[in-house]
Design a protein around this motif. Structure first.
Motif, PDB file in Angstrom:
ATOM      1  N   ILE A 192       0.905  -1.183  -0.008  1.00  0.00           N
ATOM      2  CA  ILE A 192      -0.072   0.104  -0.037  1.00  0.00           C
ATOM      3  C   ILE A 192       0.768   1.339  -0.048  1.00  0.00           C
ATOM      4  O   ILE A 192       0.509   2.084  -0.609  1.00  0.00           O
ATOM      5  CB  ILE A 192      -1.046  -0.054   1.183  1.00  0.00           C
ATOM      6  CG1 ILE A 192      -2.083  -0.969   1.139  1.00  0.00           C
ATOM      7  CG2 ILE A 192      -1.616   1.331   1.610  1.00  0.00           C
ATOM      8  CD1 ILE A 192      -3.078  -1.269   2.303  1.00  0.00           C
ATOM      9  N   LYS A 193       1.847   1.198   0.842  1.00  0.00           N
ATOM     10  CA  LYS A 193       2.914   2.300   0.604  1.00  0.00           C
ATOM     11  C   LYS A 193       3.504   2.559  -0.354  1.00  0.00           C
ATOM     12  O   LYS A 193       3.402   3.759  -1.089  1.00  0.00           O
ATOM     13  CB  LYS A 193       4.073   2.046   1.837  1.00  0.00           C
ATOM     14  CG  LYS A 193       4.869   3.158   1.992  1.00  0.00           C
ATOM     15  CD  LYS A 193       4.279   4.185   2.920  1.00  0.00           C
ATOM     16  CE  LYS A 193       5.020   5.118   3.470  1.00  0.00           C
ATOM     17  NZ  LYS A 193       4.643   6.363   4.066  1.00  0.00           N
ATOM     18  N   SER A 194       3.958   1.576  -1.122  1.00  0.00           N
ATOM     19  CA  SER A 194       4.210   1.631  -2.708  1.00  0.00           C
ATOM     20  C   SER A 194       3.337   2.174  -3.624  1.00  0.00           C
ATOM     21  O   SER A 194       3.588   2.707  -4.621  1.00  0.00           O
ATOM     22  CB  SER A 194       4.692   0.361  -3.230  1.00  0.00           C
ATOM     23  OG  SER A 194       3.621  -0.526  -3.397  1.00  0.00           O
ATOM     24  N   TRP A 195       1.903   1.925  -3.227  1.00  0.00           N
ATOM     25  CA  TRP A 195       0.853   2.671  -4.102  1.00  0.00           C
ATOM     26  C   TRP A 195       0.536   3.928  -4.066  1.00  0.00           C
ATOM     27  O   TRP A 195       0.018   4.834  -4.979  1.00  0.00           O
ATOM     28  CB  TRP A 195      -0.402   1.732  -3.710  1.00  0.00           C
ATOM     29  CG  TRP A 195      -0.315   0.502  -4.556  1.00  0.00           C
ATOM     30  CD1 TRP A 195       0.469  -0.083  -5.165  1.00  0.00           C
ATOM     31  CD2 TRP A 195      -1.216  -0.541  -3.892  1.00  0.00           C
ATOM     32  NE1 TRP A 195       0.289  -1.428  -5.508  1.00  0.00           N
ATOM     33  CE2 TRP A 195      -0.824  -1.923  -4.598  1.00  0.00           C
ATOM     34  CE3 TRP A 195      -2.449  -0.736  -3.110  1.00  0.00           C
ATOM     35  CZ2 TRP A 195      -1.520  -3.053  -4.320  1.00  0.00           C
ATOM     36  CZ3 TRP A 195      -3.068  -1.965  -2.813  1.00  0.00           C
ATOM     37  CH2 TRP A 195      -2.409  -3.104  -3.482  1.00  0.00           C
ATOM     38  N   GLU A 196       0.816   4.727  -2.787  1.00  0.00           N
ATOM     39  CA  GLU A 196       0.566   5.913  -2.545  1.00  0.00           C
ATOM     40  C   GLU A 196       0.621   7.211  -3.280  1.00  0.00           C
ATOM     41  O   GLU A 196       0.042   7.873  -3.857  1.00  0.00           O
ATOM     42  CB  GLU A 196       1.364   6.389  -1.016  1.00  0.00           C
ATOM     43  CG  GLU A 196       0.467   5.652   0.149  1.00  0.00           C
ATOM     44  CD  GLU A 196       1.362   6.139   1.452  1.00  0.00           C
ATOM     45  OE1 GLU A 196       2.064   7.107   1.504  1.00  0.00           O
ATOM     46  OE2 GLU A 196       0.778   5.570   2.379  1.00  0.00           O
ATOM     47  N   ASP A 197       2.220   7.153  -3.917  1.00  0.00           N
ATOM     48  CA  ASP A 197       2.654   8.043  -4.842  1.00  0.00           C
ATOM     49  C   ASP A 197       1.908   8.030  -6.377  1.00  0.00           C
ATOM     50  O   ASP A 197       1.337   8.674  -6.908  1.00  0.00           O
ATOM     51  CB  ASP A 197       3.972   8.117  -5.015  1.00  0.00           C
ATOM     52  CG  ASP A 197       4.697   8.443  -3.921  1.00  0.00           C
ATOM     53  OD1 ASP A 197       3.957   9.272  -3.140  1.00  0.00           O
ATOM     54  OD2 ASP A 197       6.137   8.142  -3.704  1.00  0.00           O
ATOM     55  N   GLN A 198       1.643   6.614  -6.513  1.00  0.00           N
ATOM     56  CA  GLN A 198       1.019   6.370  -7.914  1.00  0.00           C
ATOM     57  C   GLN A 198      -0.540   6.826  -7.911  1.00  0.00           C
ATOM     58  O   GLN A 198      -0.895   7.550  -8.752  1.00  0.00           O
ATOM     59  CB  GLN A 198       1.221   5.076  -8.178  1.00  0.00           C
ATOM     60  CG  GLN A 198       2.619   4.342  -8.583  1.00  0.00           C
ATOM     61  CD  GLN A 198       2.745   3.021  -8.339  1.00  0.00           C
ATOM     62  OE1 GLN A 198       2.038   2.201  -7.645  1.00  0.00           O
ATOM     63  NE2 GLN A 198       3.506   2.353  -9.270  1.00  0.00           N
ATOM     64  N   VAL A 199      -0.998   6.292  -6.873  1.00  0.00           N
ATOM     65  CA  VAL A 199      -2.480   6.802  -6.671  1.00  0.00           C
ATOM     66  C   VAL A 199      -2.627   8.397  -6.671  1.00  0.00           C
ATOM     67  O   VAL A 199      -3.619   8.912  -6.973  1.00  0.00           O
ATOM     68  CB  VAL A 199      -3.052   6.167  -5.555  1.00  0.00           C
ATOM     69  CG1 VAL A 199      -4.625   6.476  -5.307  1.00  0.00           C
ATOM     70  CG2 VAL A 199      -3.513   4.623  -5.922  1.00  0.00           C
ATOM     71  N   SER A 200      -1.722   8.868  -6.087  1.00  0.00           N
ATOM     72  CA  SER A 200      -2.000  10.505  -5.811  1.00  0.00           C
ATOM     73  C   SER A 200      -1.773  11.081  -6.927  1.00  0.00           C
ATOM     74  O   SER A 200      -2.360  12.126  -7.360  1.00  0.00           O
ATOM     75  CB  SER A 200      -0.919  10.774  -4.698  1.00  0.00           C
ATOM     76  OG  SER A 200      -0.987  11.976  -4.640  1.00  0.00           O
ATOM     77  N   LEU A 201      -0.974  10.565  -7.861  1.00  0.00           N
ATOM     78  CA  LEU A 201      -0.605  11.011  -9.063  1.00  0.00           C
ATOM     79  C   LEU A 201      -1.907  11.002  -9.923  1.00  0.00           C
ATOM     80  O   LEU A 201      -2.175  11.909 -10.784  1.00  0.00           O
ATOM     81  CB  LEU A 201       0.593  10.535  -9.838  1.00  0.00           C
ATOM     82  CG  LEU A 201       0.981  11.134 -10.962  1.00  0.00           C
ATOM     83  CD1 LEU A 201       1.395  12.319 -11.088  1.00  0.00           C
ATOM     84  CD2 LEU A 201       2.357  10.372 -11.537  1.00  0.00           C
ATOM     85  N   VAL A 202      -2.661   9.702  -9.983  1.00  0.00           N
ATOM     86  CA  VAL A 202      -3.606   9.511 -10.799  1.00  0.00           C
ATOM     87  C   VAL A 202      -4.769  10.428 -10.367  1.00  0.00           C
ATOM     88  O   VAL A 202      -5.349  10.946 -11.351  1.00  0.00           O
ATOM     89  CB  VAL A 202      -4.217   7.857 -10.598  1.00  0.00           C
ATOM     90  CG1 VAL A 202      -5.339   7.691 -11.263  1.00  0.00           C
ATOM     91  CG2 VAL A 202      -3.033   6.986 -11.005  1.00  0.00           C
ATOM     92  N   VAL A 203      -4.979  10.575  -8.940  1.00  0.00           N
ATOM     93  CA  VAL A 203      -5.995  11.420  -8.697  1.00  0.00           C
ATOM     94  C   VAL A 203      -5.840  12.982  -8.908  1.00  0.00           C
ATOM     95  O   VAL A 203      -6.642  13.642  -9.494  1.00  0.00           O
ATOM     96  CB  VAL A 203      -6.269  11.361  -7.084  1.00  0.00           C
ATOM     97  CG1 VAL A 203      -7.370  12.281  -6.563  1.00  0.00           C
ATOM     98  CG2 VAL A 203      -6.852   9.793  -6.847  1.00  0.00           C
TER      99      VAL A 203
END
Length: 362
Positions: free
Chosen positions: A49-60
Motif C-alpha cells: 500500500i505504501k508503494s501505491w501511495e505516490d502512484q494513486v496520488s498522481l492518478v487522482v
C-alpha cells in the motif's frame, strides 16, 4: 500393596501431566507461528500500500486538473495494478476522500475518473456481498459518487435486516433525490432510530419539497417511528397544511408520538389548539400532562388560566411547578400573581415560587 498402588498412580499422574504440558507447548507454538505469519502478511500488505501511495496520488491529481495526455500515460503504466482488486479498492478510497473535499469541476472530474476506470462496478458488486459492512460500504461509495443508475438496487436495501445497510441506503436515496428520496418511508418495516432521523433531517436542511401531500399518508403509518419522523418533518418545514392530520396524532397510543405532536403544535398553533390540549388533559399520564402544561406556556392564553389554577392544587409537586410557571406567563399580573397565593410562604409553594422568580431574573 498400598505402596505399589501409590507408585503406579504417581507414574500415571506424571505421564498425564507430561502429555498436558506437551499439548500446551504445541498450542503455544502454533499460536506463535500463526501470529508470525499474520504479522509478515500484514507487513507485506502495508508495504504494498505504501508503494501505491505516490502512484494513486498522481492518478487522482492528474484527473482533478483534467490533464488528458498525462492521465492516459499514467493509466497505461498502471494497467497491471488496475487488475489487482486491492489496488482498485485503495484507489476507490482515495477517490472518495478527494470527492468529499472538492467541489465544482474538480469534483466532477473525480467522478469521471471513478466511472471511466469502472470503479463504480466494484462498488456495485459490494451490494451483493453477504457481509453487511461490505454491503453498506458499497452503498456509501455509490452515494458519494452520485451513481443514481443503481437506485433500484439501493432502494431494495432500505428495508434490509442490517441497520447499517438500511441507514446508508436511506441516506443515499435522500442524497440522490432530496425529499422525494424519502419514499422508502412507505414500505419500511424496521424502526428508524433517533440518530437516523437526525441524519436524514440534516440531509434535507437546504431542500425545499415541491409536494408535501405524501406526509399525510406517512402520519397514518403502522410504523411508529415513521409517524414520529413525519411529525418532525412537518415541524421542520412549518407545514400548516397538515395541521388536521397532525391533530389526529393526539389520539395515538404512543407517548413519543404525542410529544412530537405537541412540538409541532407549539410551532404551528391555531386559536383553538390550547383548548383542545386541555380537553385531552384528564385522560393522559403524568409525562404528557406535564408536556401539555409546558406547551400552554408557549401557546396558551387567558382562557386556560382557570385550568392552570386548578392544577396548583394537584397532589404532584411537578404538576404544581409546571402550572405555576405557565401561570406566571399567562396571567395578566405575571409572577406577582403567584405571590398573592394563600400558601405562598409555605412549602412546597415557597420553593416553587422562588424557583420561578429566579428563572424570570435570568
Amino acid at each position: 500393596m498400598p505402596g505399589l498402588q501409590f507408585s503406579v498412580l504417581l507414574k500415571i499422574d506424571s505421564y498425564t501431566l507430561m502429555r498436558v504440558m506437551l499439548i500446551f507447548i504445541i498450542i503455544l507454538g502454533l499460536l506463535f507461528i500463526c501470529t508470525l505469519v499474520f504479522f509478515i502478511y500484514k507487513k507485506r500488505i502495508n508495504a504494498k500500500i505504501k508503494s501505491w501511495e505516490d502512484q494513486v496520488s498522481l492518478v487522482v491529481s492528474t484527473a482533478v486538473f483534467n490533464l488528458d495526455e498525462e492521465f492516459n500515460e499514467i493509466i497505461s503504466k498502471n494497467a497491471n495494478k488496475l487488475k489487482n482488486h486491492r489496488f482498485r479498492q485503495y484507489l476507490i478510497n482515495e477517490i472518495i476522500l478527494a470527492r468529499k473535499s472538492l467541489s465544482g469541476s474538480a469534483s466532477e472530474n473525480i467522478k469521471m475518473l471513478y466511472e471511466n476506470l469502472g470503479l463504480n462496478n466494484d462498488s456495485f458488486k459490494k451490494l451483493h456481498n453477504k457481509k453487511w459492512h461490505i454491503k453498506a460500504k458499497g452503498v456509501q461509495e455509490l452515494a458519494i459518487m452520485e451513481q443514481t443508475k443503481y437506485v433500484k438496487q439501493i432502494f431494495r436495501l432500505t428495508n434490509n435486516k442490517s441497520e447499517l445497510v438500511r441507514n446508508e441506503s436511506q441516506c443515499a436515496l435522500v442524497s440522490f433525490y432530496g425529499f422525494s428520496g424519502l419514499r422508502f418511508l412507505g414500505v419500511t418495516t424496521y424502526t428508524l432510530s433517533e440518530w437516523q432521523q437526525i441524519q436524514l433531517l440534516n440531509k434535507l436542511h437546504d431542500v425545499k419539497p415541491r409536494n408535501f401531500d405524501i406526509i399525510k399518508k406517512w402520519l397514518q403509518s403502522p410504523n411508529e417511528s415513521v409517524v414520529n419522523f413525519s411529525l418532525r418533518l412537518a415541524t421542520f418545514y412549518n407545514r400548516f397544511d397538515v395541521y388536521p392530520d397532525v391533530m389526529d396524532c393526539l389520539s395515538n397510543t404512543s407517548l413519543q408520538v404525542k410529544l412530537n405532536t405537541l412540538n409541532y403544535l407549539k410551532r404551528i398553533p391555531r386559536e383553538d389548539t390550547a383548548g383542545k390540549l386541555v380537553d385531552d388533559y384528564s385522560y393522559e399520564n403524568k409525562s404528557y400532562k406535564l408536556a401539555i402544561i409546558n406547551a400552554l406556556n408557549d401557546i396558551g392564553n387567558e382562557e386556560q388560566i382557570a385550568f392552570l389554577l386548578k392544577q396548583l392544587h394537584h397532589s404532584d409537586n411537578d404538576i404544581k411547578l409546571a402550572a405555576a410557571k405557565s401561570l406566571s406567563h399567562l396571567h395578566p399580573l405575571g409572577i406577582e400573581f403567584l405571590k398573592t397565593h394563600l400558601f405562598a410562604h409555605e412549602d412546597p409553594w415557597k420553593t416553587i415560587f422562588l424557583q420561578i422568580e429566579n428563572e424570570h431574573m435570568i
